[in-house]
Enzyme design. Structure first.
Site, PDB file in Angstrom:
ATOM      1  N   HIS A 113      47.457  97.664  93.253  1.00  0.00           N
ATOM      2  CA  HIS A 113      46.923  97.630  91.887  1.00  0.00           C
ATOM      3  C   HIS A 113      47.706  98.625  91.043  1.00  0.00           C
ATOM      4  O   HIS A 113      47.761  99.822  91.368  1.00  0.00           O
ATOM      5  CB  HIS A 113      45.436  97.944  91.890  1.00  0.00           C
ATOM      6  CG  HIS A 113      44.604  96.884  92.555  1.00  0.00           C
ATOM      7  ND1 HIS A 113      43.522  97.171  93.359  1.00  0.00           N
ATOM      8  CD2 HIS A 113      44.718  95.532  92.541  1.00  0.00           C
ATOM      9  CE1 HIS A 113      42.999  96.034  93.803  1.00  0.00           C
ATOM     10  NE2 HIS A 113      43.713  95.030  93.327  1.00  0.00           N
ATOM     11  N   GLU A 116      46.752 102.400  89.904  1.00  0.00           N
ATOM     12  CA  GLU A 116      46.346 103.384  90.907  1.00  0.00           C
ATOM     13  C   GLU A 116      47.552 104.210  91.345  1.00  0.00           C
ATOM     14  O   GLU A 116      48.058 104.086  92.454  1.00  0.00           O
ATOM     15  CB  GLU A 116      45.676 102.650  92.083  1.00  0.00           C
ATOM     16  CG  GLU A 116      44.426 101.892  91.643  1.00  0.00           C
ATOM     17  CD  GLU A 116      43.905 100.898  92.677  1.00  0.00           C
ATOM     18  OE1 GLU A 116      44.404 100.900  93.819  1.00  0.00           O
ATOM     19  OE2 GLU A 116      42.999 100.117  92.342  1.00  0.00           O
ATOM     20  N   ARG A 171      46.155  96.286  86.022  1.00  0.00           N
ATOM     21  CA  ARG A 171      45.782  96.185  87.441  1.00  0.00           C
ATOM     22  C   ARG A 171      46.587  95.123  88.201  1.00  0.00           C
ATOM     23  O   ARG A 171      47.042  95.368  89.321  1.00  0.00           O
ATOM     24  CB  ARG A 171      44.293  95.838  87.537  1.00  0.00           C
ATOM     25  CG  ARG A 171      43.773  95.454  88.922  1.00  0.00           C
ATOM     26  CD  ARG A 171      42.307  95.043  88.817  1.00  0.00           C
ATOM     27  NE  ARG A 171      41.776  94.428  90.035  1.00  0.00           N
ATOM     28  CZ  ARG A 171      41.134  95.096  90.980  1.00  0.00           C
ATOM     29  NH1 ARG A 171      40.960  96.399  90.880  1.00  0.00           N
ATOM     30  NH2 ARG A 171      40.647  94.456  92.037  1.00  0.00           N
ATOM     31  N   HIS A 241      44.566 102.596  98.113  1.00  0.00           N
ATOM     32  CA  HIS A 241      44.027 102.278  96.791  1.00  0.00           C
ATOM     33  C   HIS A 241      43.347 103.524  96.194  1.00  0.00           C
ATOM     34  O   HIS A 241      43.281 104.573  96.808  1.00  0.00           O
ATOM     35  CB  HIS A 241      42.998 101.150  96.897  1.00  0.00           C
ATOM     36  CG  HIS A 241      43.577  99.830  97.295  1.00  0.00           C
ATOM     37  ND1 HIS A 241      43.849  98.830  96.394  1.00  0.00           N
ATOM     38  CD2 HIS A 241      43.931  99.342  98.517  1.00  0.00           C
ATOM     39  CE1 HIS A 241      44.349  97.782  97.029  1.00  0.00           C
ATOM     40  NE2 HIS A 241      44.412  98.069  98.319  1.00  0.00           N
ATOM     41  N   GLU A 315      40.373 104.214  99.729  1.00  0.00           N
ATOM     42  CA  GLU A 315      40.132 104.431  98.300  1.00  0.00           C
ATOM     43  C   GLU A 315      40.176 105.947  98.105  1.00  0.00           C
ATOM     44  O   GLU A 315      39.242 106.656  98.472  1.00  0.00           O
ATOM     45  CB  GLU A 315      38.765 103.871  97.874  1.00  0.00           C
ATOM     46  CG  GLU A 315      38.644 102.363  97.982  1.00  0.00           C
ATOM     47  CD  GLU A 315      39.353 101.619  96.865  1.00  0.00           C
ATOM     48  OE1 GLU A 315      39.817 102.287  95.913  1.00  0.00           O
ATOM     49  OE2 GLU A 315      39.455 100.381  96.946  1.00  0.00           O
TER      50      GLU A 315
END
Length: 363
Positions: A113, A116, A171, A241, A315
């Site tokens: 993405h 990020e 994104r 991510h 994440e």
């Protein structure tokens, strides 16, 4: 009286709404400019030494990859697995001690993405740490001697470039749609596993658009092709991510327990424990569907379905205060703790935690 009462009610409601909302970043444009190099004193302008504690543009990252390949040839090999929608090369670094026999491998991709940015920063950090600590750290030396690491610093090269030049919060990829003016596909909804079902959108203007068909995006197709070719050796798939501070594993598309749950759960526990040991930052871990949300067509589900027994999605920091605008001052601690987690996962591959279902994880 009725009018006065209505006015008082509106004022009370306004006060209530103000009390439950707060401004985290007062000058968003200023924070963006801090990270995109609009200041003449930008540290990345220094050509003498690559700075791993600032965010880098796609061009800078690719130049760095060429330099790593040139100067660290005893541990690094660089190659391309294809081209993006806009024709940019999809570069991967192979990190590991050269060996005559085929070694187990770990795949790590970052920047799926575009917005990020901490992802590509971590992939570069991983390469730097692996190379620099090879001589003096026994754990790193053992990992690089016995494993190969395939590192893809920027998966979504077109989107990442666009996030630097046009829209910081972009994104998706940048592919065109013939019926709509909206561009791009969510590269983490485009994999051929329960494609475009729950948690993905069929509308091209949505951020979670699954694409016109599975592997429609050349970036996804190239990585899938590479992993299919090497799936007998690739034992772990890791996708980086942000943000949420979580470590996720399959399934994403359904509420169910994977066959080799005990081994994967243990690996996740060891990883977040190692991460916590650096600065005391807590990560939640578990199946993506129950820990985060249900999503179909994800890369970790695809990797798992194609025989890679350990498939994880990190994440990284934070939990929402800075969000996608994680300050450069937090690159070092975020990457340092994540490095410990990834090393814990890789070290686990060298130990035996295997059943028949581990070898055939999707039965």
């Amino acid at each position: 009286f009725a009018i006065d009462l209505a006015i008082m009610s509106i004022m009370c409601l306004s006060d209530f709404l103000s009390s439950i909302h707060s401004v985290f970043i007062s000058n968003l444009q200023k924070e963006i400019e801090k990270q995109t190099g609009y200041r003449s004193s930008r540290k990345r302008r220094s050509e003498s030494q690559y700075d791993y504690e600032v965010y880098h543009s796609l061009e800078e990252i690719q130049s760095w990859m060429f330099e790593m390949n040139k100067t660290q040839s005893h541990l690094v090999d660089m190659f391309s697995i294809g081209k993006s929608y806009e024709g940019r090369p999809l570069y991967v670094l192979q990190i590991g001690k050269r060996s005559r026999h085929q070694k187990k491998a770990v795949w790590i991709d970052c920047g799926v993405h575009a917005r990020e940015w901490i992802g590509p920063a971590f992939c570069q950090w991983f390469v730097k740490e692996a190379i620099n600590s090879y001589q003096y750290d026994s754990v790193t030396r053992r990992l690089l001697n016995q494993l190969n690491f395939y590192i893809m610093p920027v998966f979504n090269v077109d989107g990442y470039h666009f996030s630097w030049t046009t829209d910081r919060f972009w994104r998706k990829t940048r592919s065109k749609n013939h019926k709509f003016h909206c561009r791009g596909v969510d590269a983490n909804r485009n994999w051929k596993v329960k494609w475009c079902e729950e948690g993905a959108s069929s509308h091209p203007c949505d951020d979670t658009y699954c694409g016109p068909f599975p592997e429609s995006e050349p970036e996804v197709k190239a990585v899938a092709k590479f992993l299919r070719k090497h799936k007998k050796r690739v034992k772990a798939y890791i996708s980086i991510h942000a943000y949420a501070q979580m470590l996720l594993y399959p399934y994403s598309y359904k509420y169910a327990t994977i066959p080799n749950f005990n081994c994967v759960e243990l690996a996740a526990h060891n990883a977040v424990t190692a991460l916590y040991s650096a600065y005391g930052v807590r990560y939640r871990y578990g199946p993506a569907s129950t820990t985060l949300y249900v999503s179909s067509g994800s890369s970790i589900d695809w990797a798992y379905r194609n025989g890679i027994p350990y498939a994880f999605a990190f994440e990284l920091r934070d939990t929402g205060y800075f969000g996608f605008l994680l300050p450069e001052s937090l690159i070092n601690p975020t990457c340092t703790e994540t490095m410990r987690a990834v090393k814990a996962i890789a070290s686990g591959l060298l130990k035996k935690c295997e059943t028949d279902r581990d070898r055939f994880p999707y039965i």
